[in-house]
Design a protein around this motif. Structure first.
Motif, short mmCIF file in Angstrom:
data_model
loop_
_atom_site.label_atom_id
_atom_site.label_comp_id
_atom_site.label_asym_id
_atom_site.label_seq_id
_atom_site.Cartn_x
_atom_site.Cartn_y
_atom_site.Cartn_z
N GLU A 787 -8.21 -5.06 -11.07
CA GLU A 787 -7.24 -5.48 -10.46
C GLU A 787 -7.63 -6.06 -9.10
O GLU A 787 -6.93 -7.00 -8.57
N LEU A 805 3.06 -14.94 -13.63
CA LEU A 805 3.56 -13.46 -13.92
C LEU A 805 4.38 -12.66 -12.97
O LEU A 805 5.39 -12.05 -13.19
N LEU A 809 8.24 -11.22 -13.30
CA LEU A 809 8.61 -9.79 -13.17
C LEU A 809 9.22 -9.55 -11.87
O LEU A 809 9.18 -8.52 -11.06
N LEU A 815 2.58 -5.11 -9.77
CA LEU A 815 2.83 -5.08 -11.31
C LEU A 815 2.13 -6.34 -11.99
O LEU A 815 1.52 -5.78 -13.30
N ALA A 816 2.20 -7.40 -11.64
CA ALA A 816 1.72 -8.53 -12.41
C ALA A 816 0.02 -8.35 -12.32
O ALA A 816 -0.39 -8.62 -13.40
N LYS A 818 -1.44 -5.39 -12.20
CA LYS A 818 -1.88 -4.34 -13.05
C LYS A 818 -1.71 -4.70 -14.70
O LYS A 818 -2.43 -4.22 -15.41
N GLN A 819 -0.77 -5.70 -14.86
CA GLN A 819 -0.52 -5.84 -16.33
C GLN A 819 -1.48 -6.85 -16.81
O GLN A 819 -2.18 -6.76 -17.73
N ARG A 822 -4.97 -4.91 -17.21
CA ARG A 822 -4.92 -4.13 -18.51
C ARG A 822 -5.32 -5.12 -19.49
O ARG A 822 -5.96 -4.93 -20.67
N GLU A 823 -4.82 -6.33 -19.47
CA GLU A 823 -4.99 -7.30 -20.77
C GLU A 823 -6.61 -7.61 -20.66
O GLU A 823 -7.08 -7.79 -21.87
#
Length: 829
Positions: A787, A805, A809, A815-816, A818-819, A822-823
């Motif tokens: 992050e 992203l 969103l 949020l972008a 975090k996503q 995670r990827e």
């Protein structure tokens, strides 16, 4: 079936009797003074400094009386980084904590036990240990010998404390025997754990020791045949050594922090009577000489003893006995095999022969109890000189976290997270006299990445930060802060033809114009007016000050008037022109026509009328994170210097008005705009004054040639920046001598700089050299979560990926991030 196991209670065999007046008293009347030892941090000591440490140990040990035992016990315990989930954290702070959660690291503690024993005890072998005797008969303590020993211990402590590298602190009774809430050192040793709530069964065997579920193995350095022919105070660490520099470690470091398992490194020096040792060796030499015709081995041993005696008499060396051992443990039998191999490998790297002791493990473990070194078996030691014995000491510790609540999270060179303070603690300790930073790093070295990491954590701790950026390095962080604060903070200014950078120096949210604000406006206008001419006269300064005060009074009385530079210009051209005429102010005292003519480009209709007439009602005084992106105008000969000047005035306004608040301005490549005669005094003033207002200036650059060739940078910036930060300099190896000379780096600091990033660890990991005041320097690592990486990255493709992203969103940048993080983690599995 008859049970042949010999089981007894710990109380019946326990060799210690009491702790009184800070001394451990054994049941054989041995007295032991105990200390906690603070050692220098690893990778921060040079070969010359290791020699100073070595000399201090030798000098201190020489003041102790005969039949003293010095037992240095270094604990290396595997621990894991723990996160306080109850603490309130920002999203990036939480992602960092989760990233490091449960990360293993080696925690080091060093203790020193100085024991006064007797001649008879010093000769005892393993078959006369307290483990083997049915009872222990205590002796009378000689009061005079105790007083003499106490005085010697005090001298011993003072000598080491005065060395400047080692710090000894006496252990208290509670630290030794513990309390209901805290585990004492003795209990800690007998349980091989710092968290033991109760003692477990101890199984003492010839080849191993078992404490509860933990099985321990022991390697010894107790035979001259297992030791190298030469020892030294330090060795070169090949991992961080280059052709131009060398990184040093103590000779015993291989059995210290370089050994990555739970273990204790025990180092013993037995100060017997040196004269008696030499007499006994003389007898042995004569005996072997008389028998040499029957055995060549006797002849060779006689020659070795003669060499030893010649050294002792010709150089005045002190003959002593010495020994060292490594006690390692684990709960896994599979892991125990790996640990044995690792210890053997490290001992071999020292030039020694690894000896896995399977004879005296129980006795050596028992003698390792704090205060029980008098039980050490004499056959497990060897004769040598003091100077050689001290070389076996490990003389460094792991990096220490600062106790200051303010600071930043970094990592040591092994990836263990730690907290460092570059602001408060160094000032209080007198290491630095100002908080200014000078940051140097080539393209791709991680310079902007480190600065993002620093300013983000500073902002989270309440610091007011102004950044002058070239290259959009802080856009992601600023946007995230702006979104988290719902627009109340994280202000980003950039220049474009459609939306140029604009300010309003006359706007104050509460319309309270104090003296500092008026002086700030005067300095700005005076600089624009006299930028390339002679300095202003006293009469010109007085007239301008009066004009500003009159205009401010006017806008205070009439709240319908919008304060701006246009309004001020018109006021001077009309109302104040009449005032000057009425007062008969002569042209040579204040040339109003020249004043209006020079400032006309900044008035409406002029080429730069947008600069000082912003209609946005933003008071930057109370904004804690403000970024000025000036990349598109960095080569403009007029716009860039003026914009930079206005930014500096904005910071000076913060500096003077925000009392008791930390504030910082970060100037990236924009410092080049300040390299002219008109700005030189201004920069000197800022750098010398900011420390008085609890502030700091950080100058960041990558152009080495510009640094070397600029007298302004050298005199105004470098000389007033006590914190120097260098990133990877391998691109500039051929020019590094000039950089070293300019920054005043010592050979030690040069070696540290050139060792940056040599370990080549994977992940979001870049090393950085930090020097504080020329007295404290170390290499740290910037290691971040996915992050944080996505927030800090300056790679265009990654920045665009986050931006796209976020748009999908609904503009949610957090949020972008975090996503995408995670990827990235899923892709790495």
């Amino acid at each position: 079936m008859k049970n042949t196991r010999r089981v007894t209670t710990l109380e019946s065999k326990f060799p210690l009797m009491a702790v009184e007046d800070g001394y451990i008293i054994s049941k054989d009347a041995d007295l032991t003074a105990t200390f906690r030892v603070d050692l220098p941090e690893i990778y921060t000591i040079t070969a010359a400094e290791y020699e100073i440490i070595h000399a201090a140990w030798v000098k201190a040990i020489n003041v102790l009386p005969d039949y003293s035992v010095i037992h240095k016990q270094d604990w290396y315990l595997e621990q894991k980084y723990k996160v306080d989930f109850e603490k309130e954290m920002t999203s990036l702070e939480r992602s960092s904590e989760l990233f490091f959660n449960e990360r293993p690291f080696i925690h080091h503690e060093c203790y020193l036990y100085v024991t006064k024993t007797t001649k008879q005890r010093s000769r005892m072998q393993s078959n006369f240990s307290t483990l083997c005797r049915g009872n222990i008969i205590p002796k009378e303590v000689n009061k005079e010998s105790f007083i003499q020993f106490r005085e010697c211990v005090e001298q011993f402590q003072k000598i080491l404390n005065d060395s400047g590298f080692i710090r000894l602190e006496r252990l208290t009774e509670e630290e030794l025997i513990g309390t209901g809430q805290v585990v004492g050192l003795i209990e800690k040793y007998l349980s091989l754990s710092s968290k033991a709530a109760w003692l477990e069964d101890i199984e003492l065997c010839a080849d191993h020791v078992r404490v509860g579920d933990k099985t321990a193995c022991l390697f010894t350095l107790s035979n001259l045949d297992d030791l190298p022919s030469h020892v030294s105070t330090d060795i070169a660490d090949r991992k961080y050594t280059t052709d131009q520099s060398s990184c040093s470690l103590s000779f015993g470091a291989n059995l210290g922090l370089l050994l990555g398992c739970n273990h204790i490194y025990n180092q013993y020096i037995f100060v017997d009577s040196s004269a008696e040792i030499l007499r006994n060796l003389e007898k042995s030499a004569r005996t072997m000489l008389s028998l040499s015709r029957y055995s060549r081995e006797n002849q060779i041993n006689c020659e070795w003893i003669d060499l030893y005696l010649n050294e002792a008499h010709s150089k005045g060396f002190t003959a002593i006995r010495s020994s060292a051992n490594v006690l390692a443990w684990t709960e896994s039998d599979i892991k125990l095999k790996r640990i044995k191999n690792e210890i053997g490998s490290q001992i071999t790297a020292m030039g020694c022969k690894p000896r896995h002791n399977t004879i005296d493990v129980a006795t050596l473990f028992w003698a390792g109890i704090p205060g029980n070194s008098g039980d050490f078996p004499a056959e497990e030691s060897f004769y040598t000189f003091m100077e050689q014995a001290v070389c076996l000491f490990s003389n460094e510790t792991s990096y220490n976290s600062s106790l200051s609540p303010f600071g930043i999270k970094m990592c040591d060179r092994d990836g263990s997270p730690l907290h460092i303070d570059l602001w408060d603690s160094p000032m209080k300790r007198g290491i630095i006299s100002n908080r200014n930073m000078f940051v140097v790093g080539g393209s791709g070295s991680g310079k902007s990445f480190f600065m993002n990491h620093l300013v983000r954590q500073y902002w989270e701790q309440g610091v007011h930060i102004v950044l002058v950026d070239v290259g959009n390095s802080y856009k992601g962080l600023c946007d995230l802060i702006n979104q988290k604060t719902e627009g109340r903070d994280g202000i980003y200014y950039t220049y474009s033809d459609e939306a140029p950078i604009a300010f309003n120096p006359f706007y104050v949210e509460d319309r309270m114009f104090d003296i500092e604000k008026k002086e700030s406006i005067k300095a700005l206008i005076m600089t624009l007016w006299k930028k390339d001419s002679e300095p202003a006269t006293r009469s010109e300064e007085v007239v301008l000050s009066n004009a500003i005060s009159e205009y401010i009074n006017k806008i205070k009385k009439d709240e319908t008037l919008l304060p701006s530079f246009n309004g001020f210009y018109e006021f001077v051209n009309t109302d104040y022109k009449a005032v000057l005429a009425r007062k008969n102010i002569r042209e040579k005292d204040f040339d109003i026509f020249n004043f209006l003519n020079v400032l006309e480009p900044y008035y409406k209709g002029g080429n730069f009328d947008f600069l000082l007439n912003s209609t946005e009602k933003i008071d930057l005084l109370h904004k804690r994170f403000v970024v000025f992106e000036v990349d598109s105008i960095k080569d403009h000969p007029i716009l860039f210097p003026v914009v930079t000047l206005i930014i500096m005035e904005t910071f000076i306004n913060k500096m003077r008005r925000l009392q008791g608040v930390k504030k910082m301005i970060v100037i990236e490549e924009a410092w080049k705009a300040l390299m002219n005669r008109g700005m030189e005094e201004y920069i000197k003033y800022l750098y010398k004054t900011v420390r008085k207002f609890y502030g700091a200036v950080a100058t960041v650059t990558q152009e080495i040639d510009d640094i070397i060739s600029s007298p302004i940078v050298k005199e105004s910036i470098i000389n007033n920046s006590d914190c120097k930060i260098l990133l990877d300099q391998k691109k500039y190896l051929n020019k590094f001598y000039s950089i070293q000379k300019l920054l005043g780096l010592s050979e030690k600091e040069k070696a540290q700089v050139l060792s940056v990033n040599m370990a080549k660890r994977p992940g979001q990991y870049k090393e950085v050299f930090i020097d504080l005041g020329g007295t404290r320097s170390a290499v740290y690592a910037t290691e971040v979560s996915d992050e944080e990486y996505l927030c800090y990255t300056t790679e265009e493709t990654e920045k665009m990926q986050v931006h796209r992203l976020a748009q999908q969103l609904g503009g949610n940048i957090e949020l972008a991030i975090k996503q995408l993080a995670r990827e990235r983690r899923e892709a790495a599995k």
